[in-house]
Design an enzyme around this catalytic site. Structure first.
Site, PDB file in Angstrom:
ATOM      1  N   GLU A   1       0.854  -1.282  -0.060  1.00  0.00           N
ATOM      2  CA  GLU A   1      -0.008  -0.134  -0.086  1.00  0.00           C
ATOM      3  C   GLU A   1       0.830   1.322  -0.060  1.00  0.00           C
ATOM      4  O   GLU A   1       0.471   2.398   0.714  1.00  0.00           O
ATOM      5  CB  GLU A   1      -0.852  -0.031   1.340  1.00  0.00           C
ATOM      6  CG  GLU A   1      -2.009  -1.042   1.224  1.00  0.00           C
ATOM      7  CD  GLU A   1      -2.955  -1.246   2.465  1.00  0.00           C
ATOM      8  OE1 GLU A   1      -3.885  -0.964   2.132  1.00  0.00           O
ATOM      9  OE2 GLU A   1      -2.507  -1.052   3.469  1.00  0.00           O
TER      10      GLU A   1
HETATM   11  C1  ACM Z   1      -2.573  -5.522   3.841  1.00  0.00           C
HETATM   12  O1  ACM Z   1      -3.655  -5.810   4.037  1.00  0.00           O
HETATM   13  N1  ACM Z   1      -2.337  -4.129   3.753  1.00  0.00           N
HETATM   14  C2  ACM Z   1      -1.279  -6.509   3.659  1.00  0.00           C
END
Ligand code: ACM
Length: 482
Positions: free
Chosen positions: A289
């Site tokens: 992310e």
């Molecule tokens: C995640 O759930 N950002 C690995």
């Protein structure tokens, strides 16, 4: 004799092979002894202590005991056999670890062990559970108690998500503000989860887990998920200016600065310290992310950081976003999203990298069970027990076949958690479902059988004070039949 209510195969994860001998059984009573080989004395002590609780009386260890623990080098390391007759139960393990998994099977059957032979070994070498200590901190004692519940289902890796935007949870020599500032009061989501592990506490957790044949996998999430770093050390931000503390649950806004040399001095200090404190083979570097890290910066950062776990004797794991870059040969990719396909993960598998399967719509323990769940998130949908159970890791992603899989993991993110009771509510009963997916051969897994076997845990969890979710699709038993 009243008919046994329990069958030899009434175990989670369901064993690979079960051959009952009808109308025979062995009953463990106070005073029933355990005999062992010296290499397995720790396993014998664990078994005796657990059985003493089950039968409410002493279980002595010594020669001539009716429960016999042996090693059998012809078995795989984690494999075991259990042979139960009228007068004895013999457990053989490939190593003490295999024996320990056999002990878990015996403990699920005790005190009345149906006669016959179980031959069992895991499908995957990595069977993981993750706990997010960053969004809400849990103490060493709480983590250890959680390990005790996980090993009952033959989970052998505990992934600790130690750092994120809202908190930093492991002492790092030379960087005291990480824990003083970002592990202190007011950290965690809503400021409700303060705390951190000293290196001594971390070592205690690691040793406790190792005694139960569980490998701790520490995660330092980077280059994203780092507001806690920048809050503690403004010198690491792009312009050297302070950032405000963040205790909301947003993601994707923070990033280590790829173009700044200080970043790499910091990262190498942290990786060296975590590697030094961790006897297990893995070090998880996150990588997920990174929405505010330009793609070029992400590549540049990982090109310098991915080799560092190897430099300090560890094998790098990263969330599957890292598969966008060239990976060290030993790197492991953890798939976490809900898409039907992922080109980069498939390419990594084709190039020989091992994959941990943790798709959020099947394995994320922080998803709500249903719209009424009082805890959890729902970005990946609702995950009821059947969704956790009724899938196969080797079918999940095109281009990621059985041979590429290192294993399966069930992550528990803690944005909505405030207590151990909350951990347990989201973990049980879905963790046993994931554990069976990770351990049992596909050919012996079956939902109707699983839901019946799972029901028998209701009274056990009640007796142990475990706060499990009474999932409506399970035919829970409320009391042992008279
Ligand atoms: C995640 O759930 N950002 C690995």
């Amino acid at each position: 004799m009243r008919p046994l209510t329990k069958q030899l195969g009434d175990v989670i994860p369901v064993p690979a092979s079960v051959r009952p001998v009808p109308a025979t059984s062995f009953t463990i009573l106070p005073g029933t002894g355990v005999s062992t080989v010296p290499e397995a004395s720790g396993v014998a002590a664990y078994l005796a202590s657990e059985l003493a609780k089950t039968v409410d009386g002493p279980i002595p260890i010594g020669p001539g005991g009716a429960i016999v623990l042996e090693l059998d080098p012809s078995l795989a390391a984690e494999a075991y056999t259990l042979t139960a007759g009228e007068s004895s139960v013999t457990l053989r393990g490939g190593t003490p670890q295999g024996l320990f998994w056999g002990v878990q099977t015996l403990l699920q059957l005790a005190p009345e062990v149906p006669g016959g032979v179980i031959e069992d070994e895991p499908r995957y070498e990595y069977r993981g559970a993750m706990l997010d200590l960053a969004r809400h901190f849990f103490t060493a004692a709480e983590i250890k108690a959680h390990v005790d519940l996980l090993v009952q289902f033959k989970i052998n890796h505990l992934h600790l998500h130690l750092t994120d935007d809202q908190g930093w949870r492991l002492e790092i020599p030379g960087w005291p503000r990480l824990t003083e500032i970002s592990g202190g009061e007011g950290t965690g989501v809503d400021g409700a989860g303060p705390g951190f592990l000293t290196l001594a506490e971390y070592a205690d957790v690691v040793a406790y887990a190792a005694d139960r044949f569980v490998t701790v996998v520490p995660e330092i999430d980077m280059p994203g998920h780092v507001n806690a770093v920048h809050y503690a050390y403004p010198s690491l931000t792009a312009d050297g200016q302070p950032v405000r503390q963040r205790i909301d649950a947003e993601v994707g806004y923070s990033s280590l600065v790829a173009g700044k040399e200080e970043t790499y001095a910091f990262v190498e200090d942290v990786i060296r310290a975590v590697a030094d404190a961790t006897p297990g083979p893995y070090l998880h570097i996150g990588g997920d992310e990174c929405h505010s890290t330009p793609a070029e910066d992400y590549r540049a950062f990982l090109a310098r950081v991915l080799p560092l776990p190897g430099k300090y004797g560890k094998r790098a794991i990263g969330w599957h976003e890292i598969a966008a870059v060239e990976l060290p040969e030993t790197a492991v990719v953890q798939y976490w999203r809900i898409e039907a396909a992922d080109e980069n993960t498939a390419r990594a598998a084709t190039e020989g990298r091992r994959i941990i399967m943790a798709p959020a719509d099947r394995t994320y323990l922080d998803m709500k069970y249903d719209p009424e769940s009082p805890l959890g998130l729902d970005w990946a949908g609702h995950v009821d027990v059947r969704r956790s159970y009724d899938w196969d890791p080797a079918d999940r992603l095109p281009g990621v076949p059985e041979e590429a899989l290192l294993g399966v993991e069930a992550p528990l993110w803690s944005e909505t958690l405030r207590s151990v009771a909350d951990i347990q509510y989201l973990t049980f009963p879905r963790l046993p479902a994931i554990a069976e997916v990770a351990w049992s051969p596909r050919s012996v897994r079956e939902w109707e059988s699983f839901r019946t076997r799972l029901a028998a845990f209701g009274p056990r969890w009640e007796a142990a004070g475990v706060n499990f979710h009474r999932a409506p699709e399970i035919p829970w038993i409320t009391a042992e039949p008279a």
